[in-house]
Design an enzyme around this catalytic site. Structure first.
Site, PDB file in Angstrom:
ATOM      1  CE  LYS A   1      33.783  23.162  46.801  1.00 17.44           C
ATOM      2  NZ  LYS A   1      32.397  23.701  46.171  1.00 17.44           N
TER       3      LYS A   1
ATOM      4  CG  ASP B   1      29.939  26.248  45.781  1.00 18.23           C
ATOM      5  OD1 ASP B   1      29.979  26.588  47.162  1.00 18.23           O
ATOM      6  OD2 ASP B   1      29.833  25.135  45.495  1.00 18.23           O
TER       7      ASP B   1
ATOM      8  CG  ASP C   1      42.270  37.697  43.734  1.00 18.45           C
ATOM      9  OD1 ASP C   1      42.484  38.834  43.561  1.00 18.45           O
ATOM     10  OD2 ASP C   1      42.652  36.874  42.714  1.00 18.45           O
TER      11      ASP C   1
ATOM     12  CG  ASP D   1      38.411  41.129  40.688  1.00 22.79           C
ATOM     13  OD1 ASP D   1      39.228  41.912  41.729  1.00 22.79           O
ATOM     14  OD2 ASP D   1      39.046  41.204  39.448  1.00 22.79           O
TER      15      ASP D   1
ATOM     16  CE1 TYR E   1      45.837  34.172  45.382  1.00 22.97           C
ATOM     17  CE2 TYR E   1      47.229  35.849  45.262  1.00 22.97           C
ATOM     18  CZ  TYR E   1      46.421  35.377  44.930  1.00 22.97           C
ATOM     19  OH  TYR E   1      45.337  36.113  44.454  1.00 22.97           O
TER      20      TYR E   1
END
Ligand code: IPM
Ligand code: MN
Length: 356
Positions: A189, A221, A245, A249, A142
């Site tokens: 990751k 994942d 983020d 959701d 970001y």
């Protein structure tokens, strides 16, 4: 208690839901004898329209001068399909996070029992789920260097973390785990990304300071899959900005609807409390948005920024009662909800105030 609260509704349904959140704060002040004063400020598309700037200096100053901020949402569809727009509402949000040092974004995912059937996930998988996400909020892809090269034909965004940045969010997550189920899952990751390898290294280095906390490291994942397959396996989750983020959701579906989820962004100074849902222009102005995420954000504000646990719990209990009494906003209603129990934004606010 005397406190000054800044209301920053922002764009779209932010306006409608924050109005309800503010009413709830006013009622709490009355009921528990506190003196809350309020001011309002612009951010996002409405701020661009008024001043040309998505985060005017005046807003930032007012934020710094307040004891807490109740925030709505930012965004406007006119920018979504215009990648060339130089000024965007979201820039206001990101600048606010950076300027106020809001590096920890707490997103509690807790399912109200009455909403078991509102989710598309099977009730027996969901029942009892209770996850607290710590999303890092001021670093990662970001905020890294971004740009174009090769005459604009190639674009890049750099994901960057320092040890210090990982350490401070990880410590907050460990501390929280100590007050809960003592299980911490760090999501990264590390099989691919160097920034994730540093992340994992730092979390591993801190772990011995919290011997009671069981730590596991999961690739993002796999974490995305397990969240839906077996949400109860998670207690506290700590992760980087972008992974957080996306995963939160996804996790909102565990709570039935995005319309139910509140978040707290905290760090070095004033805390900012906001729903995790966005500006939702498809339903803006229709008065049907679910105000409960804003109401629950107000509850988080009282608890985290002011230490007012009873007041915060009173709000949560009122939300619980509203749901127990069968009331639903459109997003959490199902085929069995009688038409007269489906409330619009304002009516949901009124019913909630009655229960406070
Ligand atoms: C959020 C939002 C923001 C983010 C957007 C609006 C920039 O999705 O708060 O989760 O990506 O952080
Ligand atoms: Mn998001």
């Amino acid at each position: 208690m005397k406190k000054h609260i800044l209301i920053v509704p922002g764009d779209g349904i932010g306006q409608e839901v924050t109005a309800v959140g503010k009413k709830v704060l006013e009622r709490i002040a009355e009921k528990f004898n506190h003196e809350f004063t309020y001011d309002e400020a612009l951010i996002g598309h409405v701020a661009i329209e008024a001043t040309g700037n998505p985060l005017p200096d005046e807003t930032l100053e007012k934020m710094r001068a307040s004891d807490a901020v109740l925030f709505g949402a930012v965004g406007h569809p006119k920018y979504d399909n215009d990648p060339s727009a130089k000024v965007r509402p979201e820039q206001g949000l990101l600048k606010m996070r950076k300027e106020l040092g809001l590096y920890a974004n707490l997103r509690p995912i807790k399912l109200f029992d009455e909403l078991l059937s509102a989710s598309s996930i099977k009730p027996e998988i969901l029942k009892g789920s209770d996850i607290l996400f710590f999303r890092e909020l001021t670093g990662d892809i970001y905020f890294g260097e971004k740009g174009r090269k090769n005459d604009g034909d190639t674009a890049y965004d750099i994901a960057e973390y320092s040890k210090y940045e990982v350490e401070r969010i990880a410590r907050r997550a460990f501390e929280a785990a100590m007050t809960r189920g003592k299980r911490l899952c760090s999501v990264d990751k590390a099989n691919v990304l160097e920034s994730s390898r540093l992340w994992r290294e730092v979390v591993q280095a801190i772990a011995p300071e919290y011997p009671e906390v069981t730590v596991e490291h999961i690739f993002v994942d796999a974490a995305a899959m397990m969240l839906i397959k077996d949400p109860k396996r998670f207690d506290v989750v700590v992760t980087a900005n972008l992974f957080g983020d996306i995963l939160t959701d996804e996790a909102s579906q565990i709570a039935g609807s995005m319309g139910m989820l509140a978040s707290a962004s905290v760090g070095d100074s004033t805390g900012v409390y906001e729903p995790i849902h966005g500006s939702a222009h498809d339903i803006t102005g229709k008065g049907v948005a679910n105000p409960l995420a804003s109401v629950l954000s107000a509850a988080l504000l009282l608890d985290i920024s002011f230490g007012l646990k009873d007041e915060s719990n009173a709000i949560i209990a009122a939300v619980d009662q509203l749901l127990k009494d069968g009331f639903r906003t459109r997003d959490i209603a199902d085929a069995n909800t009688p038409a007269d129990k489906i409330l619009n934004t304002e009516a949901a606010g009124e019913e909630l105030l009655k229960r406070l």
